[in-house]
Design a protein around this motif. Structure first.
Motif, mmCIF file in Angstrom:
data_model
loop_
_atom_site.group_PDB
_atom_site.id
_atom_site.type_symbol
_atom_site.label_atom_id
_atom_site.label_comp_id
_atom_site.label_asym_id
_atom_site.label_seq_id
_atom_site.Cartn_x
_atom_site.Cartn_y
_atom_site.Cartn_z
ATOM 1 N N ALA A 1 33.593 24.244 -34.395
ATOM 2 C CA ALA A 1 32.872 23.449 -33.385
ATOM 3 C C ALA A 1 33.801 22.956 -32.265
ATOM 4 C CB ALA A 1 32.206 22.249 -34.054
ATOM 5 N N MET A 2 35.125 23.145 -32.449
ATOM 6 C CA MET A 2 36.125 22.568 -31.538
ATOM 7 C C MET A 2 35.941 22.904 -30.049
ATOM 8 S SD MET A 2 40.225 22.920 -31.971
ATOM 9 C CE MET A 2 40.219 24.712 -31.978
ATOM 10 N N PRO A 3 35.737 24.183 -29.656
ATOM 11 C CA PRO A 3 35.594 24.451 -28.218
ATOM 12 C C PRO A 3 34.371 23.751 -27.610
ATOM 13 C CG PRO A 3 35.302 26.469 -29.514
ATOM 14 C CD PRO A 3 35.756 25.416 -30.456
ATOM 15 N N PHE A 4 33.324 23.573 -28.420
ATOM 16 C CA PHE A 4 32.105 22.915 -27.921
ATOM 17 C C PHE A 4 32.337 21.404 -27.836
ATOM 18 C CE2 PHE A 4 31.040 26.720 -30.368
ATOM 19 C CZ PHE A 4 30.540 27.500 -29.332
ATOM 20 N N TYR A 5 33.126 20.889 -28.794
ATOM 21 C CA TYR A 5 33.496 19.465 -28.766
ATOM 22 C C TYR A 5 34.299 19.184 -27.494
ATOM 23 C CZ TYR A 5 35.532 15.013 -30.218
ATOM 24 O OH TYR A 5 35.912 13.690 -30.273
ATOM 25 N N SER A 6 35.216 20.111 -27.178
ATOM 26 C CA SER A 6 36.022 20.007 -25.956
ATOM 27 C C SER A 6 35.141 19.912 -24.721
ATOM 28 C CB SER A 6 36.888 21.253 -25.811
ATOM 29 O OG SER A 6 38.219 20.943 -26.003
ATOM 30 N N ALA A 7 34.170 20.829 -24.633
ATOM 31 C CA ALA A 7 33.281 20.880 -23.472
ATOM 32 C C ALA A 7 32.434 19.607 -23.380
ATOM 33 C CB ALA A 7 32.380 22.103 -23.564
ATOM 34 N N SER A 8 31.985 19.111 -24.541
ATOM 35 C CA SER A 8 31.172 17.895 -24.578
ATOM 36 C C SER A 8 32.007 16.681 -24.169
ATOM 37 C CB SER A 8 30.614 17.701 -25.985
ATOM 38 O OG SER A 8 30.067 16.422 -26.120
ATOM 39 N N LEU A 9 33.260 16.651 -24.623
ATOM 40 C CA LEU A 9 34.171 15.556 -24.270
ATOM 41 C C LEU A 9 34.346 15.504 -22.747
ATOM 42 C CD1 LEU A 9 36.373 13.420 -25.106
ATOM 43 C CD2 LEU A 9 37.990 15.312 -25.137
ATOM 44 N N ILE A 10 34.520 16.669 -22.123
ATOM 45 C CA ILE A 10 34.683 16.721 -20.664
ATOM 46 C C ILE A 10 33.424 16.169 -19.982
ATOM 47 C CG2 ILE A 10 34.923 18.269 -18.672
ATOM 48 C CD1 ILE A 10 36.645 20.073 -20.593
ATOM 49 N N GLU A 11 32.244 16.541 -20.498
ATOM 50 C CA GLU A 11 30.995 16.039 -19.911
ATOM 51 C C GLU A 11 30.883 14.516 -20.006
ATOM 52 O OE1 GLU A 11 27.168 17.689 -20.860
ATOM 53 O OE2 GLU A 11 27.877 19.742 -20.553
ATOM 54 N N THR A 12 31.373 13.933 -21.109
ATOM 55 C CA THR A 12 31.239 12.475 -21.253
ATOM 56 C C THR A 12 32.253 11.711 -20.406
ATOM 57 O OG1 THR A 12 32.507 12.610 -23.314
ATOM 58 C CG2 THR A 12 30.145 12.316 -23.539
ATOM 59 N N VAL A 13 33.410 12.315 -20.088
ATOM 60 C CA VAL A 13 34.406 11.548 -19.307
ATOM 61 C C VAL A 13 34.422 11.903 -17.821
ATOM 62 C CG1 VAL A 13 35.923 11.157 -21.290
ATOM 63 C CG2 VAL A 13 36.357 13.111 -19.806
ATOM 64 N N GLN A 14 33.919 13.083 -17.461
ATOM 65 C CA GLN A 14 33.922 13.517 -16.061
ATOM 66 C C GLN A 14 33.124 12.528 -15.197
ATOM 67 O OE1 GLN A 14 35.460 15.854 -14.029
ATOM 68 N NE2 GLN A 14 34.216 17.674 -14.404
ATOM 69 N N SER A 15 33.696 12.110 -14.074
ATOM 70 C CA SER A 15 33.008 11.125 -13.242
ATOM 71 C C SER A 15 31.710 11.681 -12.656
ATOM 72 C CB SER A 15 33.909 10.669 -12.101
ATOM 73 O OG SER A 15 33.183 9.792 -11.277
ATOM 74 N N GLU A 16 30.698 10.832 -12.670
ATOM 75 C CA GLU A 16 29.375 11.192 -12.138
ATOM 76 C C GLU A 16 29.455 11.475 -10.636
ATOM 77 O OE1 GLU A 16 25.348 11.799 -12.805
ATOM 78 O OE2 GLU A 16 26.867 11.412 -14.316
ATOM 79 N N ILE A 17 30.431 10.860 -9.959
ATOM 80 C CA ILE A 17 30.559 10.960 -8.503
ATOM 81 C C ILE A 17 30.784 12.409 -8.059
ATOM 82 C CG2 ILE A 17 31.973 10.268 -6.508
ATOM 83 C CD1 ILE A 17 32.559 7.642 -8.017
ATOM 84 N N ILE A 18 31.572 13.151 -8.825
ATOM 85 C CA ILE A 18 31.948 14.489 -8.348
ATOM 86 C C ILE A 18 31.248 15.603 -9.124
ATOM 87 C CG2 ILE A 18 34.223 13.801 -7.492
ATOM 88 C CD1 ILE A 18 34.598 15.551 -10.525
ATOM 89 N N ARG A 19 30.279 15.222 -9.945
ATOM 90 C CA ARG A 19 29.683 16.191 -10.864
ATOM 91 C C ARG A 19 28.360 16.734 -10.350
ATOM 92 N NH1 ARG A 19 28.285 15.200 -16.906
ATOM 93 N NH2 ARG A 19 26.694 13.917 -15.966
#
Length: 325
Positions: free
Chosen positions: A120-138
């Motif tokens: 599940a690690m690569p998907f966890y990585s992608a999910s982690l990026i989604e939760t921390v990536q700023s809403e401003i630039i997304r």
């Protein structure tokens, strides 16, 4: 009464799940943003500063900024459960431990947990990026973006990453270690708490009139309290390891996060850790021992919410039962 009991059990479980995955999500978003923010001067170790920064982010970016990445966290949970089921189906690794367990069974069971986390690690990585990536630039991410990016990370295609991106092999050990330890600690705590609660309940034998109310509360609440205590202890004990894990996962992914000191502005993540040991030493050297606990206030807010919902459910439920009986 039997029907009501069933309904109650379902309702209580649902309330607990809702708190864990929906109400507490802003706490998870902020906790992760603080963990990966090595620039931060404010460590947010208390609930007060965390609530303050939540308010600022909500004010400047709207409530969506606090609930970002929620869909992908559900997807990761689904992938984890599915993977565990499939592996245990096709291998001798046991998904559940029987009462007469032995060392071979335990090691097989823990190996299954470790393998599940690695897959599940690569998907966890992608999910982690989604939760921390700023809403401003997304841009608006699609619900299945985390699956697409996870697969992209495995085959080395998709989002352009920088040279500092750590290979998945380097992430395997810390990811499996965190997953297995979290499982072991929470299982042990859960068993201990349940044992204590059940023992206490057997001493307080209820009177006839309170029996149905009490027996219902005794049936469902010990389980909930035990799983609450288990997650809390595991989260607190493994917080420093989780900080290290999240920093390794996010490195080189060109992620831009919110400035957790101000609640507005954004910051790039430009770390250059070589691996787990280097990350631990760098945090200790540059941010001090408390650097491992950045964002810890969010954990306190998260579990306070839990307690409040548990209490609230208990009150509503007792009132309902007394009225019916």
């Amino acid at each position: 009464s039997e029907q009501l009991n069933r309904f109650a059990g379902f309702g209580i479980g649902l309330a607990s799940l809702f708190t864990e995955n929906v109400l507490a999500h802003p706490c998870i978003v902020l906790r992760r943003q603080c963990q990966v923010n090595y620039h931060a001067r404010n460590y947010h170790l208390t609930p007060f500063t965390i609530v303050n920064i939540m308010y600022s982010i909500n004010k400047t970016q709207g409530p969506r900024a606090l609930w970002k990445g929620m869909g992908s966290t559900f997807i990761v949970q689904g992938i984890t459960l599915g993977t565990e089921g499939i592996i245990s189906e096709f291998t001798p690794l046991p998904r559940e431990l029987s009462h007469k367990w032995n060392l071979k069974q335990i090691s097989g069971h823990l190996l299954l947990k470790g393998l599940t986390h690695v897959i599940a690690m690569p998907f966890y990585s992608a999910s982690l990026i989604e939760t921390v990536q700023s809403e401003i630039i997304r841009d608006n991410p699609g619900i299945l973006d985390c699956v697409k990016e996870g697969i992209g990370r495995v085959v080395g295609m998709g989002v352009p990453h920088s040279k500092r991106l750590l290979p998945l092999m380097v992430l395997t050990f810390p990811t499996a270690l965190h997953g297995v330890l979290h499982y072991v600690i929470s299982s042990i705590i859960q068993k201990i708490v349940l044992f204590i609660l059940k023992r206490d309940n057997s001493h307080n034998l209820p009177t006839e009139s309170s029996t149905s109310v009490q027996s219902m509360l005794d049936a469902y609440f010990p389980e909930l309290i035990a799983s609450f205590a288990a997650s809390l202890c595991a989260d607190v004990m493994l917080y420093p390891l989780e900080t290290v894990l999240h920093r390794l996962h996010i490195q080189g992914t060109r992620t831009i996060i919110d400035n957790t000191d101000l609640g507005y502005e954004v910051l790039p993540i430009n770390t250059q850790y070589e691996g787990m040991r280097d990350c631990i030493n760098t945090i200790k050297r540059e941010e001090g021992m408390l650097g491992f606990y950045k964002g810890f206030g969010a954990v306190i807010v998260q579990y306070t919410l839990h307690v409040a919902v548990l209490q609230f459910t208990k009150i509503i439920y007792s009132t309902l039962l007394q009225n019916v009986s």
